[in-house]
Design a protein around this motif. Structure first.
Motif, PDB file in Angstrom:
ATOM      1  N   ILE A  32       0.862  -1.254  -0.049  1.00 12.60           N
ATOM      2  CA  ILE A  32      -0.017  -0.004   0.165  1.00 12.60           C
ATOM      3  C   ILE A  32       0.624   1.252  -0.153  1.00 12.60           C
ATOM      4  O   ILE A  32       1.890   1.480   0.840  1.00 12.60           O
ATOM      5  CB  ILE A  32      -0.911   0.147   1.075  1.00 12.60           C
ATOM      6  CG1 ILE A  32      -1.912  -1.026   1.333  1.00 12.60           C
ATOM      7  CG2 ILE A  32      -1.596   1.259   1.172  1.00 12.60           C
ATOM      8  CD1 ILE A  32      -2.695  -1.314   2.319  1.00 12.60           C
ATOM      9  N   LYS A  33       0.182   2.191  -0.984  1.00 10.81           N
ATOM     10  CA  LYS A  33       1.236   3.564  -0.857  1.00 10.81           C
ATOM     11  C   LYS A  33       0.018   4.310  -0.159  1.00 10.81           C
ATOM     12  O   LYS A  33      -1.005   4.701  -0.702  1.00 10.81           O
ATOM     13  CB  LYS A  33       1.596   3.860  -1.986  1.00 10.81           C
ATOM     14  CG  LYS A  33       1.862   5.566  -2.141  1.00 10.81           C
ATOM     15  CD  LYS A  33       2.797   5.958  -3.377  1.00 10.81           C
ATOM     16  CE  LYS A  33       4.022   5.332  -3.286  1.00 10.81           C
ATOM     17  NZ  LYS A  33       4.796   6.105  -4.589  1.00 10.81           N
ATOM     18  N   LEU A  34       0.406   5.054   0.921  1.00 11.58           N
ATOM     19  CA  LEU A  34      -0.502   6.217   1.379  1.00 11.58           C
ATOM     20  C   LEU A  34       0.004   7.488   0.907  1.00 11.58           C
ATOM     21  O   LEU A  34       1.248   7.773   0.762  1.00 11.58           O
ATOM     22  CB  LEU A  34      -0.273   6.370   3.001  1.00 11.58           C
ATOM     23  CG  LEU A  34      -1.145   5.349   3.923  1.00 11.58           C
ATOM     24  CD1 LEU A  34      -0.897   5.613   5.307  1.00 11.58           C
ATOM     25  CD2 LEU A  34      -2.554   5.951   3.591  1.00 11.58           C
ATOM     26  N   LEU A  35      -0.802   8.281   0.251  1.00 13.27           N
ATOM     27  CA  LEU A  35      -0.466   9.677  -0.561  1.00 13.27           C
ATOM     28  C   LEU A  35      -1.319  10.764  -0.114  1.00 13.27           C
ATOM     29  O   LEU A  35      -2.326  10.716   0.059  1.00 13.27           O
ATOM     30  CB  LEU A  35      -0.717   9.345  -1.951  1.00 13.27           C
ATOM     31  CG  LEU A  35      -0.458  10.648  -2.708  1.00 13.27           C
ATOM     32  CD1 LEU A  35       0.921  11.022  -2.845  1.00 13.27           C
ATOM     33  CD2 LEU A  35      -1.186  10.209  -4.290  1.00 13.27           C
ATOM     34  N   HIS A  36      -0.604  11.628   0.452  1.00 15.80           N
ATOM     35  CA  HIS A  36      -0.913  12.985   0.663  1.00 15.80           C
ATOM     36  C   HIS A  36      -0.758  14.186  -0.347  1.00 15.80           C
ATOM     37  O   HIS A  36       0.833  14.224  -0.201  1.00 15.80           O
ATOM     38  CB  HIS A  36      -1.090  13.453   2.110  1.00 15.80           C
ATOM     39  CG  HIS A  36      -1.720  14.783   2.456  1.00 15.80           C
ATOM     40  ND1 HIS A  36      -3.077  14.932   2.556  1.00 15.80           N
ATOM     41  CD2 HIS A  36      -1.430  16.046   2.225  1.00 15.80           C
ATOM     42  CE1 HIS A  36      -3.577  16.101   2.962  1.00 15.80           C
ATOM     43  NE2 HIS A  36      -2.492  16.761   2.897  1.00 15.80           N
ATOM     44  N   VAL A  37      -1.500  15.040  -0.863  1.00 16.74           N
ATOM     45  CA  VAL A  37      -0.796  15.970  -1.730  1.00 16.74           C
ATOM     46  C   VAL A  37      -1.278  17.298  -1.050  1.00 16.74           C
ATOM     47  O   VAL A  37      -2.427  17.652  -0.524  1.00 16.74           O
ATOM     48  CB  VAL A  37      -1.512  15.784  -3.339  1.00 16.74           C
ATOM     49  CG1 VAL A  37      -0.976  16.843  -4.205  1.00 16.74           C
ATOM     50  CG2 VAL A  37      -1.330  14.286  -3.963  1.00 16.74           C
ATOM     51  N   VAL A  38      -0.260  18.166  -1.177  1.00 17.11           N
ATOM     52  CA  VAL A  38      -0.280  19.505  -0.592  1.00 17.11           C
ATOM     53  C   VAL A  38      -0.436  20.475  -1.770  1.00 17.11           C
ATOM     54  O   VAL A  38       0.409  20.380  -2.652  1.00 17.11           O
ATOM     55  CB  VAL A  38       0.674  19.823   0.257  1.00 17.11           C
ATOM     56  CG1 VAL A  38       0.491  21.337   0.589  1.00 17.11           C
ATOM     57  CG2 VAL A  38       0.915  19.051   1.624  1.00 17.11           C
ATOM     58  N   GLU A  39      -1.671  21.274  -2.010  1.00 15.75           N
ATOM     59  CA  GLU A  39      -1.783  21.854  -3.231  1.00 15.75           C
ATOM     60  C   GLU A  39      -1.183  23.343  -2.896  1.00 15.75           C
ATOM     61  O   GLU A  39      -1.644  24.123  -2.185  1.00 15.75           O
ATOM     62  CB  GLU A  39      -3.044  22.218  -3.663  1.00 15.75           C
ATOM     63  CG  GLU A  39      -3.573  20.822  -4.204  1.00 15.75           C
ATOM     64  CD  GLU A  39      -4.773  21.072  -5.247  1.00 15.75           C
ATOM     65  OE1 GLU A  39      -4.475  21.937  -6.057  1.00 15.75           O
ATOM     66  OE2 GLU A  39      -5.588  20.133  -5.355  1.00 15.75           O
TER      67      GLU A  39
END
Length: 281
Positions: A32-39
């Protein structure tokens, strides 16, 4: 299945999605890859050494603190969900959310995206939609959307809704894999509406022919009458006590999407049952 992507915004729904992803990974051996993107504003970027470039001094301090706090929250999210035997990696990046998710799907050869969905309705739904709907519309791999918490995620009954007219072979192979992994029973359903009514005998023959063509096993054939397709799918799934609804989507975009909408996206918005969609190219 080798790789599962779980985009997170740290909401309860995203946490529920991670929990479901772990249950799937424990059955399939996937990582699993946990991804969070900060715009961030387009004036910001990272140098080759990983330093933040752009903005004034105070803005840089704020953004660095934001990224530091985000990485801490990612670590906390992973820590709070038991995932024995499952490899979990984390990624925090700055980008447009949808663009980054699509890039990770391609670069990491992701087999499944598991996303939380808050749902929306009325004018909010018409004007903005959600990131989950956009991923459903464009992702090159199956997308599983989850709302409520499912600590013991186990699939016994699956509803596969289709008109069984268009070719959905590429999606069916993905759907059959899910059925096989969980040893579930598959319930094929055609929603017969007043505007596109056909005889039950004609529909059942078409569905039986499709089932044989796709090599389906352990399935039932169902014709369900309702006023619109989305309501019919939801009502049928509730009556069957379904654990999962599956649909292929043609991913309409632009004016076509605004005028005609998408049944799959509507289901993602309104169903409390997890929905697995696959975008047909």
């Amino acid at each position: 299945m080798r790789r599962i992507l779980v985009p997170t915004d740290f909401s309860d729904q995203a946490r529920n999605a991670f929990e479901v992803a772990v249950a799937i990974a424990q059955k399939t051996g996937a990582a699993i890859k946990l991804l969070h993107v900060v715009e961030m504003p387009s004036s910001y970027s990272f140098s080759a050494t990983g330093d933040l470039v752009g903005g004034n001094g105070m803005e840089q301090v704020y953004m660095m603190k934001l990224l530091e706090n985000t990485r801490y929250r990612m670590a906390e999210l992973e820590r709070t969900i038991a995932h024995q035997g499952v490899e979990v990696v984390q990624e925090v990046d700055t980008d447009n959310v949808i663009r980054k998710i699509k890039r990770v799907i391609s670069d990491d050869k992701v087999d499944l995206v598991v996303m939380g969905s808050k749902g929306s309705s009325g004018m909010d739904e018409f004007l903005i939609g959600s990131n989950t709907e956009k991923v459903v519309r464009t992702a090159a791999c199956p997308v599983l959307t989850v709302k409520g918490r499912m600590p013991h995620f186990n699939i016994r009954n699956i509803v596969l809704a289709s008109d069984f007219k268009r070719e959905i072979g590429s999606a069916v192979e993905k759907f059959k894999y899910f059925q096989h992994v969980f040893g579930a029973k598959l319930h094929l359903v055609y929603i017969n509406t007043p505007g596109a009514f056909e005889s039950t005998n004609t529909l059942r023959l078409r569905m039986q022919t499709a089932a044989e063509r796709y090599g389906l096993q352990n399935f039932t054939i169902n014709v369900y009458n309702d006023t619109i397709e989305e309501d019919g799918i939801l009502h049928f799934a509730e009556e069957m006590k379904a654990d999962l609804v599956m649909m292929a989507t043609h991913g309409r975009t632009g004016l076509s999407h605004l005028l005609s909408g998408s049944i799959a996206e509507d289901l993602v918005n309104h169903s409390n049952i997890p929905v697995l969609t696959f975008h047909l190219k």
